[in-house]
Design a protein around this motif. Sequence first.
Motif, PDB file in Angstrom:
ATOM      1  N   ARG A 117       2.531   1.770  -3.421  1.00 31.39           N
ATOM      2  CA  ARG A 117       1.579   2.305  -4.414  1.00 31.39           C
ATOM      3  C   ARG A 117       1.422   3.818  -4.253  1.00 31.39           C
ATOM      4  O   ARG A 117       1.195   4.533  -5.225  1.00 31.39           O
ATOM      5  N   ALA A 118       1.554   4.305  -3.033  1.00 29.95           N
ATOM      6  CA  ALA A 118       1.450   5.745  -2.768  1.00 29.95           C
ATOM      7  C   ALA A 118       2.768   6.467  -3.083  1.00 29.95           C
ATOM      8  O   ALA A 118       2.816   7.683  -3.043  1.00 29.95           O
TER       9      ALA A 118
ATOM     10  N   PRO B 276       1.101  17.658   5.210  1.00 25.26           N
ATOM     11  CA  PRO B 276       0.562  17.513   3.856  1.00 25.26           C
ATOM     12  C   PRO B 276       1.594  17.020   2.830  1.00 25.26           C
ATOM     13  O   PRO B 276       1.242  16.348   1.871  1.00 25.26           O
ATOM     14  N   ARG B 277       2.864  17.333   3.050  1.00 27.16           N
ATOM     15  CA  ARG B 277       3.925  16.896   2.127  1.00 27.16           C
ATOM     16  C   ARG B 277       4.119  15.383   2.139  1.00 27.16           C
ATOM     17  O   ARG B 277       4.523  14.791   1.144  1.00 27.16           O
ATOM     18  N   TYR B 278       3.837  14.740   3.286  1.00 28.90           N
ATOM     19  CA  TYR B 278       4.126  13.314   3.436  1.00 28.90           C
ATOM     20  C   TYR B 278       2.902  12.432   3.681  1.00 28.90           C
ATOM     21  O   TYR B 278       2.964  11.235   3.429  1.00 28.90           O
ATOM     22  N   ARG B 279       1.826  12.981   4.189  1.00 27.41           N
ATOM     23  CA  ARG B 279       0.727  12.135   4.681  1.00 27.41           C
ATOM     24  C   ARG B 279       0.147  11.196   3.642  1.00 27.41           C
ATOM     25  O   ARG B 279      -0.332  10.112   3.982  1.00 27.41           O
ATOM     26  N   ASP B 280       0.181  11.565   2.358  1.00 25.69           N
ATOM     27  CA  ASP B 280      -0.352  10.684   1.330  1.00 25.69           C
ATOM     28  C   ASP B 280       0.715   9.797   0.699  1.00 25.69           C
ATOM     29  O   ASP B 280       0.416   8.990  -0.169  1.00 25.69           O
ATOM     30  N   ARG B 281       1.961   9.952   1.144  1.00 25.70           N
ATOM     31  CA  ARG B 281       3.076   9.199   0.556  1.00 25.70           C
ATOM     32  C   ARG B 281       3.641   8.121   1.462  1.00 25.70           C
ATOM     33  O   ARG B 281       4.368   7.247   0.983  1.00 25.70           O
TER      34      ARG B 281
ATOM     35  N   LEU C 196       3.198   5.413   4.967  1.00 24.42           N
ATOM     36  CA  LEU C 196       2.332   4.683   5.879  1.00 24.42           C
ATOM     37  C   LEU C 196       3.195   4.361   7.092  1.00 24.42           C
ATOM     38  O   LEU C 196       4.303   3.836   6.935  1.00 24.42           O
TER      39      LEU C 196
ATOM     40  N   GLN D 192       0.835  -1.205   0.000  1.00 30.56           N
ATOM     41  CA  GLN D 192       0.000   0.000   0.000  1.00 30.56           C
ATOM     42  C   GLN D 192       0.871   1.257   0.000  1.00 30.56           C
ATOM     43  O   GLN D 192       0.620   2.205  -0.749  1.00 30.56           O
ATOM     44  N   ALA D 193       1.898   1.276   0.832  1.00 27.46           N
ATOM     45  CA  ALA D 193       2.796   2.434   0.899  1.00 27.46           C
ATOM     46  C   ALA D 193       3.523   2.625  -0.432  1.00 27.46           C
ATOM     47  O   ALA D 193       3.643   3.755  -0.923  1.00 27.46           O
TER      48      ALA D 193
END
Length: 160
Positions: free
Chosen positions: A42-43, A74-79, A81, A39-40
Amino acid sequence: MSRQWAGLLGGLILAWLAAPSLGATDLPAAIDLHAESAQAARAGGPLIVIYSRQDCKYCEAVKRDYLKPLAANPRYRDRVLIRQINQDGETQALTDFKGGATTHARVASAEKVKLVPVVAFYGPDGRQLANPIVGARLPDFYQSYLEDAVELSARALKKP
């Protein structure tokens, strides 16, 4: 009789107020390293694992001061896990990077984690993408060590 109830109620209120401070810095426990690392990836980032113990004040500081803010940034939260593996989790079930059944304590031992905290950065195959950060290190530099490791990990994921 009402004094007993008042005392009991007062004790329950104090216990309830203290409860948020117990384990308040815990991050989500790792459950399935195979799925979580995929999952990580894929992000576009690493699976970040902190190896911790319940009685480790340095682990609490790293989680509170660096990992939780990183997860909210915000810079990392979607990239990235972030998951926690409890070195003392003898009975805490976990699926390893190959999909096998194990425990938190066994994974920590297999990764040769002796002292905590250790923050490690993994790709989808369980390969370490950057050197782990061992110990709490110097507070003035910890954030940059962490961000550098995330960026190095993201670049390593792009390599075939």
